[in-house]
Scaffold this active site. Structure first.
Site, short mmCIF file in Angstrom:
data_model
loop_
_atom_site.label_atom_id
_atom_site.label_comp_id
_atom_site.label_asym_id
_atom_site.label_seq_id
_atom_site.Cartn_x
_atom_site.Cartn_y
_atom_site.Cartn_z
N CYS A 195 0.83 -1.21 0.00
CA CYS A 195 0.00 0.00 0.00
C CYS A 195 0.87 1.26 0.00
O CYS A 195 1.52 1.58 1.00
CB CYS A 195 -0.90 -0.03 1.24
SG CYS A 195 -1.82 1.48 1.54
N CYS A 229 -0.08 3.86 2.59
CA CYS A 229 0.34 3.42 3.92
C CYS A 229 1.79 3.82 4.17
O CYS A 229 2.13 4.31 5.25
CB CYS A 229 0.20 1.91 4.06
SG CYS A 229 -1.49 1.30 3.83
#
Length: 104
Positions: A29, A32
């Site tokens: 991600c 993230c």
């Protein structure tokens, strides 16, 4: 300081701490990875809270505790109970979430 969960034990951790802020993320991600240093910065500035990183892919039971269906998700827990959760890549929204639980 940020604690990185090494097993699927978020339930135990939040039951032992009064106020906890969690970042649910995954290695793939991108957002993230962008938010992780910002999360750590807030942790260094807010000593009254416990900050935890959870790999949502590795720890499904922990993920369920905040109804995570998108990443990154940030969740706050107070006295073992979910207070709030947001899915965001915006620092201001994360900061507001942290301030909300820090002021209670």
């Amino acid at each position: 300081m940020v604690v990185e969960l090494k097993d699927d034990s978020l339930q135990q951790l939040i039951s032992e701490e009064k106020n906890v802020v969690v970042q649910f993320s995954a290695g793939w991600c991108g957002n993230c990875r962008v938010m992780k240093p910002k999360f750590k910065k807030l942790a260094s500035e807010t000593e009254s809270l416990k900050f935890v990183l959870v790999d949502a892919e590795k720890y499904p039971e922990s993920r369920k505790m905040a109804n995570v269906d998108n990443l990154p998700t940030f969740a706050t827990f107070k006295n073992g109970e979910l207070v709030n959760q947001v899915q965001t890549n915006k620092f201001e929204i994360l900061k507001d979430l942290v301030n909300e639980v820090a002021s209670n």
